[in-house]
Write a protein that holds these residues in place. Structure first.
Motif, short mmCIF file in Angstrom:
data_model
loop_
_atom_site.label_atom_id
_atom_site.label_comp_id
_atom_site.label_asym_id
_atom_site.label_seq_id
_atom_site.Cartn_x
_atom_site.Cartn_y
_atom_site.Cartn_z
N THR A 1 62.04 43.61 29.45
CA THR A 1 61.15 43.15 28.39
C THR A 1 60.01 44.27 28.33
O THR A 1 59.97 45.04 29.30
N GLU A 2 59.45 44.36 27.41
CA GLU A 2 58.16 45.06 27.45
C GLU A 2 56.84 44.55 27.59
O GLU A 2 55.97 45.01 27.99
N THR A 3 56.95 43.14 28.14
CA THR A 3 56.05 42.37 28.82
C THR A 3 55.65 42.76 29.99
O THR A 3 56.68 42.85 30.90
N LYS A 4 54.23 43.40 30.27
CA LYS A 4 54.04 43.63 31.67
C LYS A 4 54.23 42.54 32.73
O LYS A 4 54.05 41.36 32.38
N THR A 5 55.09 42.79 33.70
CA THR A 5 55.53 42.06 34.60
C THR A 5 55.27 42.42 36.11
O THR A 5 55.35 43.62 36.53
N ILE A 6 54.51 41.76 36.76
CA ILE A 6 53.77 41.93 38.31
C ILE A 6 54.60 41.12 39.14
O ILE A 6 54.86 40.11 39.06
N ALA A 7 54.86 41.96 40.09
CA ALA A 7 55.60 41.39 41.45
C ALA A 7 54.59 41.00 42.49
O ALA A 7 53.45 41.76 42.66
N GLN A 8 54.68 39.71 42.80
CA GLN A 8 53.49 39.39 43.58
C GLN A 8 54.23 39.19 44.99
O GLN A 8 55.31 38.60 45.35
N GLY B 1 45.80 33.70 48.34
CA GLY B 1 45.26 32.48 48.00
C GLY B 1 45.92 31.29 48.21
O GLY B 1 45.66 30.04 48.20
N CYS B 2 47.49 31.53 48.69
CA CYS B 2 48.31 30.42 49.27
C CYS B 2 47.82 29.43 50.30
O CYS B 2 47.46 30.08 51.42
N PRO B 3 47.68 28.40 49.93
CA PRO B 3 47.18 27.26 51.07
C PRO B 3 48.19 26.56 51.97
O PRO B 3 47.99 25.93 52.59
N VAL C 1 47.32 47.43 40.88
CA VAL C 1 47.28 46.90 42.34
C VAL C 1 46.15 45.85 42.17
O VAL C 1 45.06 45.90 41.53
N SER C 2 46.62 44.41 42.26
CA SER C 2 45.91 43.31 41.98
C SER C 2 45.83 42.28 43.35
O SER C 2 46.73 42.55 44.19
N VAL C 3 44.72 41.51 43.38
CA VAL C 3 44.82 40.56 44.26
C VAL C 3 44.52 39.09 43.58
O VAL C 3 43.77 38.90 42.59
N LYS C 4 45.46 38.13 44.17
CA LYS C 4 45.07 36.73 43.56
C LYS C 4 44.47 36.03 44.74
O LYS C 4 45.18 35.91 45.73
N ALA D 1 37.56 47.56 48.35
CA ALA D 1 39.05 48.64 48.33
C ALA D 1 39.57 48.80 46.74
O ALA D 1 40.55 49.37 46.70
N GLU D 2 38.38 48.39 45.85
CA GLU D 2 38.80 48.92 44.64
C GLU D 2 39.96 48.56 43.89
O GLU D 2 40.79 49.23 43.61
N PRO D 3 40.72 47.16 44.05
CA PRO D 3 41.73 46.91 43.37
C PRO D 3 41.63 46.94 42.06
O PRO D 3 40.38 46.95 41.37
N ASP D 4 42.72 47.05 41.11
CA ASP D 4 42.36 47.06 39.60
C ASP D 4 42.06 45.75 38.98
O ASP D 4 41.28 45.60 38.13
N VAL D 5 42.82 44.67 39.55
CA VAL D 5 42.22 43.38 39.10
C VAL D 5 42.11 42.37 40.28
O VAL D 5 42.99 42.50 41.33
N ILE D 6 41.39 41.61 40.01
CA ILE D 6 41.03 40.41 41.03
C ILE D 6 41.32 39.17 40.20
O ILE D 6 40.56 39.22 39.27
N CYS D 7 42.36 38.25 40.52
CA CYS D 7 42.44 36.75 39.84
C CYS D 7 41.87 36.00 40.55
O CYS D 7 42.50 35.68 41.81
N LEU D 8 40.71 35.19 40.17
CA LEU D 8 39.94 34.06 40.99
C LEU D 8 40.48 32.92 40.61
O LEU D 8 40.24 32.44 39.44
N HIS D 9 41.23 32.08 41.48
CA HIS D 9 41.60 30.55 40.98
C HIS D 9 40.20 30.13 41.79
O HIS D 9 40.17 30.06 42.64
#
Ligand SMILES: Cc1cc2nc3c(=O)[nH]c(=O)nc-3n(C[C@H](O)[C@H](O)[C@H](O)COP(=O)(O)O)c2cc1C
Length: 313
Positions: free
Chosen positions: A58-65, A94-96, A142-145, A165-173
């Motif tokens: 796929t062309e869709t950006k796919t991220i491995a977590q 974030g996994c509880p 490089v991202s953090v969720k 630590a300057e990650p490219d993205v932080i996703c906040l739940h």
């Protein structure tokens, strides 16, 4: 990556290769995450873990977590993700789940900001080394969720640590560890994170309780975000990313295609794994509950076809 994005959130036991395929072709989200994958399990070579990184073209950006708590394993796992052609490496903070948290991984990292930063730096180094070694030109993020805090929201302190630590993205739940999935996501905390990151290199994605594409776009605007991830509202509903409502016939077609893809990716797996997905597609028509009950017994794709063919649309 063209921001802002609306993407599929990582969901363990859900966002496997066939589900990602279906979401991609029917919904076209901007970005897709895998289920979380144990860095230790991957590096120590557990075959079931390798399966989690299967993917479609796929062309869709796919991220491995990934999840874990050892920077060295994260380094090696990130190299595997790069070799497999993923567009980004996401670190689960974030996994509880008790089993993950107790090991100091997932949301356990909220209590260990120094280690959390070491892991980000380790993954950043892997991306740099991997790109050089494999002569890859594309961006690999490089991202953090993560969540807003442990028992109470501590967004300012926690996100400030991560930003160092300057990650490219932080996703906040927008829930704490203690909330797990209960209560409402507190989007004001996402606003706090977005303000903190405003003059940094890090982009902020918001996540929690989004029910439609329209609502995602509203939140992006309201909080000035680089994106929103949608999780539960995408179950049996890949169309959410396009903002369209499918007919029952379209739902059934997607359901059967999902079964077919499941078989292609996992030829030896038991179809019972698919039952929850089947139930998620079957809604919004008379007697849907009865059909869902019948689908809970299926053992083969032929069983699924038989049940659906009995329904007069
Ligand atoms: C079944 C399930 C599995 C999940 N697994 C993961 C996971 O593997 N990694 C992760 O970062 N979050 C995981 N989450 C959390 C979601 O990515 C998301 O943060 C959460 O569901 C809130 O978003 P939503 O309200 O749009 O569902 C999971 C959630 C659910 C419901």
């Amino acid at each position: 990556m063209n921001y802002p994005i609306i993407g599929l959130a990582p969901m363990d036991g859900v966002t496997d290769a066939p589900f990602r395929y279906i979401t991609d072709i029917y919904g076209k989200p901007d970005i897709i995450y895998t289920e979380f994958t144990s860095v230790k399990g991957l590096i120590l070579g557990k075959p079931a873990i390798q399966r989690m990184l299967l993917r479609h073209k796929t062309e869709t950006k796919t991220i491995a977590q990934f999840f874990g708590c050892e920077p060295e394993y994260f380094y090696q796992a990130a190299l595997v993700a790069i070799e497999k052609g993923f567009d980004g490496v996401d670190i689960n903070m974030g996994c509880p789940d008790k089993s993950v948290f107790r090991r100091g991984a997932g949301a356990g990292l909220i209590l260990q900001p120094k280690l959390a930063k070491e892991i980000i730096l380790s993954v950043k180094k892997a991306v740099k080394d991997g790109k050089e070694k494999l002569k890859i030109k594309k961006d690999i993020t490089v991202s953090v969720k993560t969540r807003t805090g442990y028992k109470i929201p501590q967004t300012k302190e926690w996100i400030s640590q991560l930003l160092e630590a300057e990650p490219d993205v932080i996703c906040l739940h927008a829930r704490t560890f203690a909330q797990k999935y209960s209560g409402l996501a507190d989007w004001s905390q996402i606003g706090i994170a977005a303000d903190l990151a405003r003059n940094t290199k890090t982009k902020i994605f918001g996540n929690g309780d989004i029910k439609s594409r329209e609502q995602a776009l509203e939140r992006i605007k309201e909080y000035n975000l680089a994106g929103v991830l949608i999780g539960r509202a995408a179950l049996g509903n890949p169309w959410i990313f396009k903002g369209t409502i499918p007919t029952t016939e379209e739902r059934f077609k997607a359901l059967l295609k999902h079964c077919k893809k499941f078989r292609e990716f996992f030829p030896d797996a038991d179809l019972s794994i698919m039952r929850k997905h089947l139930a998620w597609y079957v809604k919004d028509f008379p007697h849907a509950a009865e059909v869902r009950n019948e689908l809970m017994q299926v053992k083969s794709i032929d069983d699924v076809k038989k049940i659906l063919s009995k329904i007069i649309l």
